[in-house]
Design a protein around this motif. Sequence first.
Motif, PDB file in Angstrom:
ATOM      1  N   GLU A  39     112.428  59.185 -84.064  1.00 16.81           N
ATOM      2  CA  GLU A  39     111.260  59.156 -82.743  1.00 16.81           C
ATOM      3  C   GLU A  39     110.760  57.641 -82.634  1.00 16.81           C
ATOM      4  O   GLU A  39     110.945  56.991 -81.635  1.00 16.81           O
ATOM      5  N   LEU A  40     110.230  57.390 -83.792  1.00 12.86           N
ATOM      6  CA  LEU A  40     109.577  55.876 -83.895  1.00 12.86           C
ATOM      7  C   LEU A  40     110.313  54.621 -83.635  1.00 12.86           C
ATOM      8  O   LEU A  40     110.131  53.751 -82.985  1.00 12.86           O
ATOM      9  N   VAL A  41     111.666  54.887 -84.241  1.00 12.82           N
ATOM     10  CA  VAL A  41     112.707  53.921 -84.011  1.00 12.82           C
ATOM     11  C   VAL A  41     113.218  53.578 -82.806  1.00 12.82           C
ATOM     12  O   VAL A  41     113.001  52.427 -82.079  1.00 12.82           O
ATOM     13  N   ASP A  42     113.048  54.876 -81.917  1.00  9.92           N
ATOM     14  CA  ASP A  42     113.563  54.793 -80.436  1.00  9.92           C
ATOM     15  C   ASP A  42     112.297  54.014 -79.593  1.00  9.92           C
ATOM     16  O   ASP A  42     112.787  53.307 -78.538  1.00  9.92           O
ATOM     17  N   MET A  43     111.176  54.379 -80.142  1.00  6.73           N
ATOM     18  CA  MET A  43     109.886  53.695 -79.359  1.00  6.73           C
ATOM     19  C   MET A  43     110.028  52.384 -79.577  1.00  6.73           C
ATOM     20  O   MET A  43     109.713  51.756 -78.665  1.00  6.73           O
ATOM     21  N   ASP A  91     100.461  49.557 -85.524  1.00  3.89           N
ATOM     22  CA  ASP A  91      98.877  49.716 -85.370  1.00  3.89           C
ATOM     23  C   ASP A  91      98.475  51.224 -85.896  1.00  3.89           C
ATOM     24  O   ASP A  91      97.359  51.649 -85.640  1.00  3.89           O
ATOM     25  N   SER A  92      99.137  51.885 -86.931  1.00  4.79           N
ATOM     26  CA  SER A  92      98.944  53.044 -87.599  1.00  4.79           C
ATOM     27  C   SER A  92      99.608  52.799 -89.078  1.00  4.79           C
ATOM     28  O   SER A  92     100.522  52.163 -89.296  1.00  4.79           O
ATOM     29  N   LEU A 151     103.173  51.108 -89.703  1.00  2.00           N
ATOM     30  CA  LEU A 151     102.952  50.051 -90.665  1.00  2.00           C
ATOM     31  C   LEU A 151     104.247  50.363 -91.869  1.00  2.00           C
ATOM     32  O   LEU A 151     104.979  49.503 -92.183  1.00  2.00           O
ATOM     33  N   ALA A 152     104.188  51.638 -92.117  1.00  2.00           N
ATOM     34  CA  ALA A 152     104.995  52.189 -93.529  1.00  2.00           C
ATOM     35  C   ALA A 152     106.455  51.977 -92.741  1.00  2.00           C
ATOM     36  O   ALA A 152     107.297  51.591 -93.577  1.00  2.00           O
TER      37      ALA A 152
END
Length: 462
Positions: A323-327, A337-338, A342-343
């Motif tokens: 999900e984060l990679v797509d975003m 920013d979180s 960051l990780a």
Amino acid sequence: MRPVLLIDFGSTYTKVTAVDADEGKLIGTAASYTTVQTDINNGLNDALKKLEKVTGKLEFKERYAASSAAGGLRMLSSGLVPELTSEAAKCASLGAGAKVLKTYAFELNEDDAEEIKRINPDIFLLVGGTDGGNSACIIHNAEVLASIDRDFPIIIAGNRNAVYKCRKILAEKEVHVCENVMPKFGVLNIGPVQKVIREVFLKNIIRAKGITKASELISGIMMPTPSAVMAAIKLLSEGTEKQSGIGELIAVDVGGATTDIYSVSDGMPDDPRTLLKGIPEPHIKRTVEGDIGMRYSIHGIVDSAGIDKIAGMAGLSRERTAELVDMLSKHTDMIPDSEETLALDEALASMAVRIAVTRHAGSIEETYSMLGTTYVQTGKNLKNIRQIVITGGSLIHTEHTREIASYALYDKNNPTSLKPMRANVLVDRKYIIAAMGLLSEHYPEAALTIMKEELINNGFAE
């Protein structure tokens, strides 16, 4: 005091650096978004306003610039045999600071012609055959290029016996001729073609990309940003007549779209039982991994490393990682920013370093002969390099730079790779390497002094 302004028109940011060339001191740095789609001077002026707040008002005696804005220097090349002249063309292009979109081997066909027309490169490098060798292939490819309805410049750097005929075939095109990139079998001659690539860049590409809007500000040098980085890395490694360099090194630049790796090393086998396969690689080598980047090419990192590996390193679930990679791929300007982002960024940067340096480095295979166990080396041997220079936002703006950089080192799980066994990590915290490459054209002593001060003091010694 002799203030000199150094400008890097990047694809995302325009970076400005002020130095005192007399004292060899860094005065200040600043950056702002590159406004290549409107007027590139807007972003430059914004960056200069920020710089003035740091340095105070300065009267710059000289101003020099590099650019990778609007996609940088986009090149295509064609050669005869993939392992020989095609590889030589690629080495020459990358060493001149270009982004090589594709290298063709053997005779171009109709599909290739359509693809070349669609890409419409900034420069096409036409090579093939040693001097006095095969001329049919390069002549055929000149005929194909002559039929393409596009106006890109063509550089001919192949079999000199075929140059006259190729030039005649390409009479309606802009053509530049230089020495063969491989005049003899297994012998590289990439310096002359790199010089011509830079001259064409200065003449045509800057104007086409609108950089001449800033020409009144610039005193002289304009080159592709990777070319400036390469000049800086060479200087840092080899030094000058008055100052010693730091020796053989690797430089790692992880960007949003690509990951660039530079090495300054002879890279030859260090065991008499080892044979070298293929052509010797250039002492100063650059590779560009176009599928490995922190935003535009983020999926390339995941595809190469595996999403489970990325998720495990980031301490996230597989689903959340995807999900984060797509975003991030859709919001390419996003800064972590979180704790989660960051990780994830650190995991992605670590894998980008591992993948790109592994591809850049050579490899070794064990084989057997009548004389017993022998070895075959392909590519560069980087095992004995002891300095790694780190640049790129994802590496210099983290507290874990050293840990991320460690992925450039030898990995016992991949024992055939000839990556460094151990190394000191030098960090380009202020993003000055490209600027120092520009400065080195006129003030090499000052550029080297500044790099030693800024990089070594920000490094991690073993």
